[in-house]
Scaffold this active site. Structure first.
Site, PDB file in Angstrom:
ATOM      1  N   TYR A  94      14.057  -4.627   0.081  1.00 56.89           N
ATOM      2  CA  TYR A  94      13.530  -5.075   1.201  1.00 56.89           C
ATOM      3  C   TYR A  94      13.763  -4.316   2.453  1.00 56.89           C
ATOM      4  O   TYR A  94      14.783  -4.700   3.060  1.00 56.89           O
ATOM      5  CB  TYR A  94      13.453  -6.539   1.236  1.00 56.89           C
ATOM      6  CG  TYR A  94      12.696  -7.093   2.518  1.00 56.89           C
ATOM      7  CD1 TYR A  94      11.388  -7.261   2.415  1.00 56.89           C
ATOM      8  CD2 TYR A  94      13.532  -7.769   3.614  1.00 56.89           C
ATOM      9  CE1 TYR A  94      10.690  -7.977   3.386  1.00 56.89           C
ATOM     10  CE2 TYR A  94      12.786  -8.519   4.580  1.00 56.89           C
ATOM     11  CZ  TYR A  94      11.434  -8.584   4.551  1.00 56.89           C
ATOM     12  OH  TYR A  94      10.845  -9.350   5.469  1.00 56.89           O
ATOM     13  N   TYR A 142       2.597  -2.141   1.218  1.00 57.47           N
ATOM     14  CA  TYR A 142       3.601  -3.336   1.773  1.00 57.47           C
ATOM     15  C   TYR A 142       3.401  -4.570   1.103  1.00 57.47           C
ATOM     16  O   TYR A 142       2.142  -4.828   0.697  1.00 57.47           O
ATOM     17  CB  TYR A 142       3.182  -3.354   3.499  1.00 57.47           C
ATOM     18  CG  TYR A 142       4.588  -4.106   4.104  1.00 57.47           C
ATOM     19  CD1 TYR A 142       5.266  -3.440   4.694  1.00 57.47           C
ATOM     20  CD2 TYR A 142       4.639  -5.536   4.028  1.00 57.47           C
ATOM     21  CE1 TYR A 142       6.314  -3.701   5.221  1.00 57.47           C
ATOM     22  CE2 TYR A 142       5.679  -6.233   4.619  1.00 57.47           C
ATOM     23  CZ  TYR A 142       6.618  -5.391   5.237  1.00 57.47           C
ATOM     24  OH  TYR A 142       7.698  -5.997   5.786  1.00 57.47           O
TER      25      TYR A 142
END
Ligand SMILES: [Zn+2]
Lengths: 386, 137
Positions: free
Chosen positions: A335, A285
């Site tokens: 994203y 992440y």
């Protein structure tokens, strides 16, 4: 839980980025249709729907009714911010492992970008807050950037980490993104470009910060046995783990320096029977470059404080010894919160990554992170049947 | 002082009244758990260490050290447009709680993690004082 008893059988990704005029629901529907087609499954075979709760008001259990799924045995919305990909996967392990459901679809979708609006405006809508919570804006503390900037500053102060070392993460990921047709940012980037990009919140430059994207990703999970009979090479889920260490503003903890990746990683590694040295590639992440660096430390790929030196030699990029965020990640590709690293992990584990394919690609580590490094999730995936 | 103050004002409410009343009187008032002594930032419904509902408001000494800070360049609100870059800081109070604030009276290049700081109270609107921190040295 039997190790590797479930597997990922389908992946669906819509167009992602500055795609306007569509709702989160519309994106979700397309991603799910693509994922089912990818797996070779029909809609009526789905008996579980797990919705990734995010900032879109459309992402909840009503999605079942809107999309027309019938006779589900498992339906839920889960939300642990950026770590939700792992919490969904952990729940899928349990419901499939206990035969409550056999074909579980999990979906992330959002459409925060408006045509003509800035990326910064996408998530910046004013909330009505009162009391001491209203102090944040009085002090000029807005959004996520400033909190991550303070964590990065603290790391720099304690360990001598530099902005150029953070830049090495951004540059490596851009190199990967240049090999990914789906990536939003595909122009070459150097450390000098990173250094020259404007400050957002020191010590974070613009190129330390992730993109904002419209779009959706859906993943189909089923039993390992069922997955072997389907269209795609199964990607086995060897283990999952979560950790939420908590930040109640007590000074005896440093949640921005010692993150939940440590405990979450230990749990997932134990479940999978692996250690950090076993992974062929990492999909971490990356809301910020700093998140990647601190996650690498907390997973144990290097000692605490040595992340800067660890990443600065290009180790994470194409040709490096620890390929990381091989699609460009959220910094350069798209994203989709925790579904960004998860989606790329599936593509790589299957061996379908084309010119950016990492080899070998047997064991892949996937992380999720949310809040100000408050919530963490880990998924261990394998191409090989355990 | 209050003329032309274009930045967002805090909105005192019932639960935070002692904090803002304290700031107006030059005191950094925080919640503290009576049974276990845990201090809190911001307000909490119960003690964050032991879940006791027996919470009082007590004055912090207002002394602490700079935990970290950022110089913010992005304009998130027009009220800050003339001021960028401005600092946002976390200060570790001696009472063991990490508060959000701004450091005042220290040049950007002199901001250092570990700086010893003391709370000051700045009037920003009629009856509203904002606790900020200045260097003790
Ligand atoms: Zn207590």
């Amino acid at each position: 839980m039997t190790r590797g008893s479930i597997a990922i059988a389908g992946l669906g990704m819509t167009e992602m980025g500055k795609v306007y005029g569509r709702t989160a629901t519309d994106f979700a529907a397309e991603a799910i249709a693509l994922a089912l087609d990818d797996a070779g499954l029909a809609m009526h075979e789905v008996d579980g729907l797990l919705v990734h709760g995010n900032l879109s008001p459309e992402m909840n259990a009503n999605l079942q009714l809107v999309l027309g799924f019938r006779d589900l045995s498992v339906l839920s919305t889960m939300s642990a911010f950026g770590s939700t990909s792992a919490t969904l996967m952990q729940y899928a392990e349990h419901v499939i492992g206990s035969a409550q459901a056999e074909v579980v679809v999990m979906v992330y979708a959002d459409a925060p970008l408006q045509q003509g609006g800035s990326a910064g405006a996408a998530y910046a809508a004013e909330r009505r807050v009162t009391g001491m919570d209203s102090l944040d804006h009085a002090y000029g503390f807005y959004g996520a950037n400033i909190g991550y900037a303070m964590a990065a500053r603290r790391h720099m102060e304690l360990y001598g980490t530099t902005s150029e070392q953070l830049g090495a993460v951004a540059v490596a990921q851009r190199q990967w993104a240049m090999r990914n047709q789906r990536a939003q940012m595909r122009t070459p980037m150097t450390i000098a470009d990173h250094q020259a990009s404007r400050w957002v919140a020191e010590p974070l430059h613009l190129l330390d910060c992730c993109l904002v994207s419209n779009g959706a990703v859906a993943v189909v999970v089923t039993s390992a046995v069922r997955a072997r009979s389907l269209r795609q090479p199964p990607v086995y889920v060897l283990g999952t783990g979560q950790a939420a260490p908590g930040d109640s503003r007590r000074t005896d903890r440093e949640p921005g320096i010692h993150t939940g990746a440590a405990a979450s990683g230990k749990r997932a590694f134990a479940a999978a029977g692996v250690g950090p040295g076993d992974f062929d590639l990492l999909e971490l992440y990356d809301c910020y470059t700093y998140t990647v660096l601190v996650t690498i430390e907390d997973y144990g790929f290097c000692a605490k404080g040595e992340g800067g030196a660890f990443v600065e030699d290009g180790r994470l990029g194409p040709g490096g010894s620890l390929p990381t965020n091989t699609g460009g990640g959220q910094l350069s590709a798209y994203y989709m919160w925790g579904f960004t690293p998860l989606s790329e992990a599936i593509v790589q584990a299957r061996g379908q990554a084309g010119e950016r394919q990492v080899d070998p690609h047997e064991l892949v580590l996937v992380s999720g992170n949310g809040g100000f490094l408050n919530y963490h999730g880990t998924i261990v995936l394998s191409r090989r049947e355990p | 002082m209050t003329d032309g103050y274009g930045k967002p004002l805090p909105v005192p409410d019932e639960g935070s009244r002692p904090f803002f009343d304290g700031a107006a009187a030059g005191r950094l008032m925080l919640q503290r758990c009576v049974p276990c002594g845990q201090w809190m930032w911001p307000v909490a419904p119960r003690c964050i260490a032991c879940m006791s509902g027996d919470i009082e408001w007590a004055p912090s000494a207002g002394l602490g050290t700079l935990y970290s800070f950022s110089l913010v360049h992005q304009v998130y609100h027009p009220g800050f447009a003339e001021e960028v870059p401005y600092n946002v800081a976390f200060v570790d109070l001696d009472e063991g709680v990490r508060v959000t604030t701004n450091v005042v009276g220290v040049a950007h290049q002199d901001l250092r993690v570990g700086l010893r700081l003391q709370a000051v109270f700045e009037p920003i609107a009629e009856g509203i004082f904002l606790p900020r921190f200045r260097s003790v040295a």
